[in-house]
Scaffold this active site. Sequence first.
Site, mmCIF file in Angstrom:
data_model
loop_
_atom_site.group_PDB
_atom_site.id
_atom_site.type_symbol
_atom_site.label_atom_id
_atom_site.label_comp_id
_atom_site.label_asym_id
_atom_site.label_seq_id
_atom_site.Cartn_x
_atom_site.Cartn_y
_atom_site.Cartn_z
ATOM 1 N N LYS A 237 -25.754 -2.020 5.738
ATOM 2 C CA LYS A 237 -26.420 -3.311 6.005
ATOM 3 C C LYS A 237 -25.891 -3.812 7.336
ATOM 4 O O LYS A 237 -24.886 -3.282 7.849
ATOM 5 C CB LYS A 237 -26.141 -4.318 4.892
ATOM 6 C CG LYS A 237 -24.681 -4.712 4.801
ATOM 7 C CD LYS A 237 -24.487 -5.877 3.853
ATOM 8 C CE LYS A 237 -23.060 -6.383 3.942
ATOM 9 N NZ LYS A 237 -22.819 -7.553 3.119
ATOM 10 N N GLY B 202 -36.901 -3.179 1.277
ATOM 11 C CA GLY B 202 -36.408 -2.288 2.332
ATOM 12 C C GLY B 202 -36.182 -0.883 1.814
ATOM 13 O O GLY B 202 -36.836 -0.455 0.853
ATOM 14 N N LYS C 151 -1.099 3.396 6.909
ATOM 15 C CA LYS C 151 -1.836 2.127 6.848
ATOM 16 C C LYS C 151 -0.888 0.932 6.997
ATOM 17 O O LYS C 151 -1.164 -0.017 7.730
ATOM 18 C CB LYS C 151 -2.537 2.024 5.483
ATOM 19 C CG LYS C 151 -4.039 2.006 5.562
ATOM 20 C CD LYS C 151 -4.591 1.948 4.170
ATOM 21 C CE LYS C 151 -6.033 1.526 4.199
ATOM 22 N NZ LYS C 151 -6.606 1.479 2.855
ATOM 23 N N ASP D 167 0.867 -1.185 0.000
ATOM 24 C CA ASP D 167 0.000 0.000 0.000
ATOM 25 C C ASP D 167 0.899 1.230 0.000
ATOM 26 O O ASP D 167 1.956 1.227 0.652
ATOM 27 C CB ASP D 167 -0.918 -0.007 1.227
ATOM 28 C CG ASP D 167 -2.181 0.809 0.981
ATOM 29 O OD1 ASP D 167 -3.265 0.217 0.887
ATOM 30 O OD2 ASP D 167 -2.058 2.051 0.834
ATOM 31 N N GLU E 198 -13.773 -10.662 -7.692
ATOM 32 C CA GLU E 198 -14.045 -11.065 -6.321
ATOM 33 C C GLU E 198 -15.522 -10.810 -6.041
ATOM 34 O O GLU E 198 -16.027 -9.753 -6.384
ATOM 35 C CB GLU E 198 -13.165 -10.180 -5.419
ATOM 36 C CG GLU E 198 -12.985 -10.718 -4.058
ATOM 37 C CD GLU E 198 -12.650 -12.186 -4.095
ATOM 38 O OE1 GLU E 198 -13.545 -12.961 -3.722
ATOM 39 O OE2 GLU E 198 -11.534 -12.566 -4.492
ATOM 40 N N ARG F 177 -20.612 3.731 3.653
ATOM 41 C CA ARG F 177 -20.594 4.255 2.283
ATOM 42 C C ARG F 177 -21.928 4.014 1.577
ATOM 43 O O ARG F 177 -22.449 2.916 1.573
ATOM 44 C CB ARG F 177 -19.448 3.615 1.488
ATOM 45 C CG ARG F 177 -18.104 4.225 1.869
ATOM 46 C CD ARG F 177 -16.972 3.561 1.163
ATOM 47 N NE ARG F 177 -16.736 2.218 1.675
ATOM 48 C CZ ARG F 177 -15.826 1.382 1.180
ATOM 49 N NH1 ARG F 177 -15.095 1.745 0.170
ATOM 50 N NH2 ARG F 177 -15.670 0.191 1.713
ATOM 51 N N GLY G 232 -27.255 -0.161 -0.684
ATOM 52 C CA GLY G 232 -26.191 0.841 -0.582
ATOM 53 C C GLY G 232 -24.862 0.122 -0.613
ATOM 54 O O GLY G 232 -24.758 -0.964 -1.174
ATOM 55 N N CYS H 163 -20.285 -1.115 -3.372
ATOM 56 C CA CYS H 163 -20.257 -1.818 -4.670
ATOM 57 C C CYS H 163 -21.461 -1.535 -5.554
ATOM 58 O O CYS H 163 -21.311 -1.003 -6.658
ATOM 59 C CB CYS H 163 -20.155 -3.316 -4.435
ATOM 60 S SG CYS H 163 -18.561 -3.783 -3.795
ATOM 61 N N LYS I 34 -18.454 -9.887 -13.507
ATOM 62 C CA LYS I 34 -18.538 -9.160 -12.235
ATOM 63 C C LYS I 34 -19.579 -8.037 -12.304
ATOM 64 O O LYS I 34 -20.440 -7.909 -11.428
ATOM 65 C CB LYS I 34 -17.152 -8.596 -11.898
ATOM 66 C CG LYS I 34 -17.119 -7.699 -10.701
ATOM 67 C CD LYS I 34 -17.383 -8.442 -9.405
ATOM 68 C CE LYS I 34 -17.663 -7.465 -8.300
ATOM 69 N NZ LYS I 34 -17.751 -8.036 -6.991
HETATM 70 C C1 UDX Z 1 -22.160 -6.843 -2.801
HETATM 71 C C2 UDX Z 1 -22.229 -8.192 -3.528
HETATM 72 O O1 UDX Z 1 -23.147 -9.050 -2.846
HETATM 73 C C3 UDX Z 1 -20.846 -8.834 -3.591
HETATM 74 O O2 UDX Z 1 -20.913 -10.036 -4.344
HETATM 75 C C4 UDX Z 1 -19.891 -7.866 -4.268
HETATM 76 O O3 UDX Z 1 -18.581 -8.392 -4.305
HETATM 77 C C5 UDX Z 1 -19.886 -6.522 -3.549
HETATM 78 O O4 UDX Z 1 -21.229 -6.005 -3.466
HETATM 79 P P1 UDX Z 1 -22.020 -5.995 -0.291
HETATM 80 O O5 UDX Z 1 -21.999 -4.605 -0.845
HETATM 81 O O6 UDX Z 1 -21.081 -6.339 0.797
HETATM 82 O O7 UDX Z 1 -21.788 -7.061 -1.455
HETATM 83 O O8 UDX Z 1 -23.487 -6.229 0.300
HETATM 84 P P2 UDX Z 1 -24.754 -7.149 0.016
HETATM 85 O O9 UDX Z 1 -24.917 -8.094 1.128
HETATM 86 O O10 UDX Z 1 -24.738 -7.702 -1.339
HETATM 87 O O11 UDX Z 1 -25.904 -6.032 0.134
HETATM 88 C C6 UDX Z 1 -25.884 -4.874 -0.702
HETATM 89 C C7 UDX Z 1 -27.009 -3.946 -0.339
HETATM 90 O O12 UDX Z 1 -28.257 -4.491 -0.753
HETATM 91 C C8 UDX Z 1 -27.157 -3.658 1.155
HETATM 92 O O13 UDX Z 1 -27.478 -2.299 1.337
HETATM 93 C C9 UDX Z 1 -28.312 -4.555 1.575
HETATM 94 O O14 UDX Z 1 -28.981 -4.063 2.711
HETATM 95 C C10 UDX Z 1 -29.172 -4.503 0.327
HETATM 96 N N1 UDX Z 1 -30.039 -5.680 0.161
HETATM 97 C C11 UDX Z 1 -29.494 -6.917 -0.038
HETATM 98 C C12 UDX Z 1 -31.409 -5.518 0.166
HETATM 99 O O15 UDX Z 1 -31.922 -4.398 0.327
HETATM 100 N N2 UDX Z 1 -32.207 -6.612 -0.045
HETATM 101 C C13 UDX Z 1 -31.688 -7.860 -0.252
HETATM 102 O O16 UDX Z 1 -32.485 -8.791 -0.430
HETATM 103 C C14 UDX Z 1 -30.297 -8.012 -0.234
#
Ligand code: UDX
Length: 467
Positions: free
Chosen positions: A340, A273, A36, A31, A151, A347, A277, A280, A224
Amino acid sequence: MMKLAVIGSGYVGLVAGACFAELGHEVILVDNDAVKVNALQRGDVPIHEQFLPELLERHRNRRLSFTGDLAAAVKASDAIFIAVGTPPTEDGEADLSYVESVARGIAGSIDRYKVVVEKSTVPVYTSTWIRKIMLLNGAPPELFDVASNPEFLREGTAVTDFLFPDRIVIGADTLRCAEVLRECYQPLVGGAYYLCPEAIPGPEDASVPPPLICTSAKSAELIKHACNAFLAMKISFVNAVASICESVGANVKQVVHGIGSDSRIGPRFLRPGIGYGGSCFPKDLLAFRSVARECGYDFRLLDEVIRINEEQRHRFLRKVRKALWTLKGKRLAVLGLAFKGGTDDLRESPAIAIVKCLLQAGCEIAAYDPAAAGHAAESFAHRGMSFADTAYDALQGADALLILTDWEEFAALDLDRAYDALRYPIVIDGRNLYEPELMAEHGLVYYSMGQPDAVPEKRATRTLKLA
Ligand code: UDX
């Protein structure tokens, strides 16, 4: 055992580095942020991620080292994984300038055959560009290949997602390059890791060993983006269905049970919901839309996915107004700030967007989040915002309870205690953590997303008693 360099110690880089060390490889994590690097060398764990502290402890200064010296790390490695940030530009494209600068840095240190692997989420053609940049900067063409190895890890379960993946995707355009990547994952695809007594425990439904999917680099890049766009589309779809459920008085949980039982659809990612957010989905959707546009395809389906997602926070705010009438001066308990449950990441959190609107409308907010409150307190110096040490402290004397993040502990509140703490027994749940009937039984007026509102019979008397 392979010698690997991982460039970038953010979520993806740090987890991938620690997990590759867990698989028996010798990993150098690079890095350019000296603070860090020092913190990691000292033993700090910068992110809230299950099993990461154990892995860092297990492998730090043994198979896992940290450095700011890119050239030395590249020289020592067989494969170099690029896991630097690709933040969105103002018009939604991925900013690839960090990737480019790393590619330039790697080019000068190629002294024997190496594989350069994109691990960050990047648009299609990035591997082609990395190759061009490296050639322009003097890397001998026969001494390197560029591959894409996306990933799919989720925050909160990133370590188990890495070690127990649904699949591993390797996008390589030469056999030699594919072979190097296959070696990196051999302990997983060959199954040896799962026989280790000290292996990290996987999810109960994990199917091991995982399949290895070999594609071209471009296909892997598209996999991806398309994967994240599809998952976001599922969420927006169910949110749209939830709105219709509200209009006709149906219950979205029943509807989801019915549609999710179709094996072609599946039950996951159909939780309605306040919208998705995180670091990603919002970014990747914008980037994928830009990629499509550049290729001459107007991917309007994605516009609609994004629009529905943004609309969800407004729907929720309308529910708050419906429950409380005016907002100025109202004291609200907010449970959850992270995007979540299971993470401290704020973020693009819809919870934060909602809290900001409520503060602007003149509400006073007492917030509680088991992991994200510390970060929020740093960036949230708004008047009217305070942070509680427990959920029940936040609820004390509040005009209503708002649930904004699906932390497990919020789904297991002592409802009688919550009732007693609240000034008015009103709950507005942006994550559908409760059954309306149960809330009504506990004397709580309950509003949620796509489920019928619950109004307990005894509400009037109990509210009067409290007032
Ligand atoms: C996501 C992808 O799942 C992962 O494969 C990728 O590498 C990165 O982005 P992440 O951002 O960690 O992962 O969260 P994830 O569990 O997928 O949830 C994303 C968002 O969707 C959260 O805000 C979650 O609350 C929301 N969500 C998820 C819903 O509102 N309803 C659902 O049924 C599932």
